[in-house]
Scaffold this motif. Structure first.
Motif, mmCIF file in Angstrom:
data_model
loop_
_atom_site.group_PDB
_atom_site.id
_atom_site.type_symbol
_atom_site.label_atom_id
_atom_site.label_comp_id
_atom_site.label_asym_id
_atom_site.label_seq_id
_atom_site.Cartn_x
_atom_site.Cartn_y
_atom_site.Cartn_z
ATOM 1 N N LEU A 177 0.877 -1.176 0.000
ATOM 2 C CA LEU A 177 0.000 0.000 0.000
ATOM 3 C C LEU A 177 0.909 1.219 0.000
ATOM 4 N N THR A 178 0.878 1.992 -1.061
ATOM 5 C CA THR A 178 1.739 3.172 -1.134
ATOM 6 C C THR A 178 1.154 4.318 -0.315
ATOM 7 N N LEU A 179 1.987 4.928 0.533
ATOM 8 C CA LEU A 179 1.545 6.122 1.266
ATOM 9 C C LEU A 179 2.050 7.372 0.549
ATOM 10 N N GLY A 180 3.270 7.297 0.006
ATOM 11 C CA GLY A 180 3.823 8.451 -0.701
ATOM 12 C C GLY A 180 5.196 8.124 -1.249
ATOM 13 N N THR A 181 5.711 9.007 -2.091
ATOM 14 C CA THR A 181 7.036 8.788 -2.682
ATOM 15 C C THR A 181 8.023 9.820 -2.145
ATOM 16 N N LEU A 182 9.296 9.435 -2.110
ATOM 17 C CA LEU A 182 10.343 10.296 -1.538
ATOM 18 C C LEU A 182 11.488 10.450 -2.522
ATOM 19 N N VAL A 183 12.152 11.583 -2.450
ATOM 20 C CA VAL A 183 13.394 11.780 -3.210
ATOM 21 C C VAL A 183 14.517 11.862 -2.174
ATOM 22 N N LEU A 184 15.225 10.748 -1.981
ATOM 23 C CA LEU A 184 16.328 10.696 -1.010
ATOM 24 C C LEU A 184 17.607 10.486 -1.807
ATOM 25 N N LEU A 185 18.488 11.499 -1.791
ATOM 26 C CA LEU A 185 19.610 11.483 -2.737
ATOM 27 C C LEU A 185 20.950 11.066 -2.139
ATOM 28 N N ASN A 186 21.010 10.859 -0.835
ATOM 29 C CA ASN A 186 22.255 10.317 -0.265
ATOM 30 C C ASN A 186 21.947 9.565 1.036
ATOM 31 N N GLU A 187 22.993 8.956 1.605
ATOM 32 C CA GLU A 187 22.816 8.131 2.810
ATOM 33 C C GLU A 187 22.226 8.931 3.969
ATOM 34 N N GLN A 188 22.666 10.203 4.117
ATOM 35 C CA GLN A 188 22.168 11.027 5.232
ATOM 36 C C GLN A 188 20.659 11.224 5.136
ATOM 37 N N GLU A 189 20.172 11.443 3.906
ATOM 38 C CA GLU A 189 18.734 11.668 3.732
ATOM 39 C C GLU A 189 17.950 10.378 3.987
ATOM 40 N N ILE A 190 18.532 9.242 3.588
ATOM 41 C CA ILE A 190 17.874 7.950 3.843
ATOM 42 C C ILE A 190 17.790 7.722 5.355
ATOM 43 N N GLN A 191 18.886 8.034 6.053
ATOM 44 C CA GLN A 191 18.924 7.869 7.503
ATOM 45 C C GLN A 191 17.906 8.775 8.193
ATOM 46 N N LYS A 192 17.782 10.006 7.671
ATOM 47 C CA LYS A 192 16.830 10.975 8.228
ATOM 48 C C LYS A 192 15.395 10.417 8.127
ATOM 49 N N ALA A 193 15.094 9.809 6.964
ATOM 50 C CA ALA A 193 13.758 9.227 6.755
ATOM 51 C C ALA A 193 13.533 8.044 7.703
ATOM 52 N N CYS A 194 14.570 7.219 7.883
ATOM 53 C CA CYS A 194 14.462 6.060 8.791
ATOM 54 C C CYS A 194 14.202 6.523 10.231
ATOM 55 N N ASP A 195 14.970 7.546 10.646
ATOM 56 C CA ASP A 195 14.808 8.066 12.021
ATOM 57 C C ASP A 195 13.410 8.626 12.233
ATOM 58 N N LEU A 196 12.911 9.352 11.216
ATOM 59 C CA LEU A 196 11.576 9.955 11.331
ATOM 60 C C LEU A 196 10.513 8.868 11.445
ATOM 61 N N LEU A 197 10.677 7.806 10.661
ATOM 62 C CA LEU A 197 9.709 6.700 10.690
ATOM 63 C C LEU A 197 9.700 6.044 12.074
ATOM 64 N N GLN A 198 10.883 5.878 12.640
ATOM 65 C CA GLN A 198 10.995 5.285 13.974
ATOM 66 C C GLN A 198 10.313 6.178 15.024
ATOM 67 N N ARG A 199 10.508 7.506 14.893
ATOM 68 C CA ARG A 199 9.862 8.453 15.831
ATOM 69 C C ARG A 199 8.346 8.401 15.702
ATOM 70 N N CYS A 200 7.856 8.268 14.458
ATOM 71 C CA CYS A 200 6.401 8.177 14.238
ATOM 72 C C CYS A 200 5.841 6.935 14.938
ATOM 73 N N LYS A 201 6.597 5.845 14.845
ATOM 74 C CA LYS A 201 6.166 4.591 15.487
ATOM 75 C C LYS A 201 5.996 4.819 16.988
ATOM 76 N N GLU A 202 7.005 5.461 17.582
ATOM 77 C CA GLU A 202 6.964 5.699 19.027
ATOM 78 C C GLU A 202 5.903 6.740 19.403
ATOM 79 N N ASP A 203 5.755 7.787 18.569
ATOM 80 C CA ASP A 203 4.853 8.889 18.925
ATOM 81 C C ASP A 203 3.374 8.536 18.797
ATOM 82 N N PHE A 204 2.986 7.861 17.695
ATOM 83 C CA PHE A 204 1.537 7.623 17.532
ATOM 84 C C PHE A 204 1.141 6.269 16.936
ATOM 85 N N VAL A 205 2.020 5.639 16.138
ATOM 86 C CA VAL A 205 1.600 4.396 15.468
ATOM 87 C C VAL A 205 1.272 3.306 16.494
#
Length: 315
Positions: A177-205
């Motif tokens: 199920l697609t929620l949205g698409t991302l443009v992540l152009l280097n490792e730092q941006e991929i890591q930023k997305a991973c960290d945000l997803l983890q925070r979302c899990k803890e905050d409300f998911v």
């Protein structure tokens, strides 16, 4: 300009005028900030400007695929930025991740250059093809098996319908199920997305899901466009087994967070939960490889060959 191409449509004659996009973009940048003197009212606290022995400097982290947009054709964009803001811009070598460093004698010039680089990057980032999905995987064996049954049944009963072929079907291992698409152009941006997803899990998911898996039912198919005889995307409908809207709430809040962080562009007011089962773009993927990948995403979109989904929907 004096002899434009003439196009005849229903007995009328139209002129096809050339549009010079380059000139338009140039004007837009010119308007932004004419020179260091005009930039005293820039929001200085938006980024860090350090004072050095020779003046001021500012560092910008930029993914290396975007360097070329700041350099411009034959270095013209960079030269113009440097001349107009009276700064010097140092860019790492192509393919090397690093920081762009702006130095200048006047703080206002450095801020102006940094602001203009941000605007340039923002507009070109939006034009990049997406690199990642934010999605829920539908990779349970039961769903995969039923999907393969669906594929067999469609090919057995509807293969004579216009455009229907085996290459249109999703890979069962990639059902999602697609929620949205991302443009992540280097490792730092991929890591930023991973960290945000983890925070979302803890905050409300976890809270919304009550710490348990959400059971969904994937049943029935629906098409994306107006005419079922000209279908490009056929998707399976998904709903919660308990009839609640918890999955929708999680999906909407995740997208909201990702949009707020700047990692995702807002496309719709709410997420349309759907599992793509047939897509005419998949057909293009195979031929694209044969043509040494010369077909870009944009042109393959124009070349999409729709299929007749009427019988599939009936059956």
């Amino acid at each position: 300009v004096l002899r434009p191409t003439l196009i005849r449509i229903e007995g009328r004659v139209y002129r096809k005028n050339l549009i010079q996009e380059q000139a338009y973009q140039h004007e837009e940048e010119e308007d932004f900030c004419a020179g260091p003197g005009d930039c005293t009212d820039e929001p200085c606290d938006a980024f860090v400007v350090e004072e050095t022995e020779k003046g001021f400097q500012c560092r910008v982290e930029v993914p290396c695929p975007l360097y070329k947009y700041i350099i411009g054709k034959k270095g013209e964009t960079k030269k113009r930025l440097e001349t107009e803001t009276r700064t010097s811009i140092s860019i790492p070598k192509p393919g090397v991740e690093g920081e762009i460093v702006i130095t200048g004698q006047h703080r206002s010039g450095v801020i102006s250059a940094r602001t203009r680089i941000d605007v340039l990057l923002d507009s070109f980032r939006k034009k990049q093809p997406f690199t990642h999905f934010l999605s829920f995987a539908l990779n349970q064996p039961t769903i995969q098996e039923k999907f393969l049954q669906f594929r067999e049944e469609v090919l057995e009963k509807c293969s004579k319908d216009h455009g229907v072929s085996s290459s249109l079907f999703q890979n069962p291992a990639k059902l999602h199920l697609t929620l949205g698409t991302l443009v992540l152009l280097n490792e730092q941006e991929i890591q930023k997305a991973c960290d945000l997803l983890q925070r979302c899990k803890e905050d409300f998911v976890d809270q919304i899901a009550g710490g348990k898996p959400l059971t969904v039912e994937v049943a029935g198919v629906e098409y994306m466009n107006d005419d079922p005889a000209m279908t490009d995307v056929l998707y399976a409908k998904v709903h919660m087994k308990d009839g609640s809207d918890r999955l929708q709430v999680i999906a909407d809040q995740l997208v909201e967070r990702f949009v707020a962080s700047g990692l995702m562009l807002k496309e719709w007011d709410r997420v349309k939960l759907h599992a793509t089962v047939m897509n005419t773009l998949f057909r293009k993927d195979q031929s694209a490889e044969e043509q040494n990948n010369t077909v870009t995403g944009k042109s393959s979109f124009k070349e999409r060959e729709s299929f007749n989904g009427r019988n599939i929907l009936k059956v």
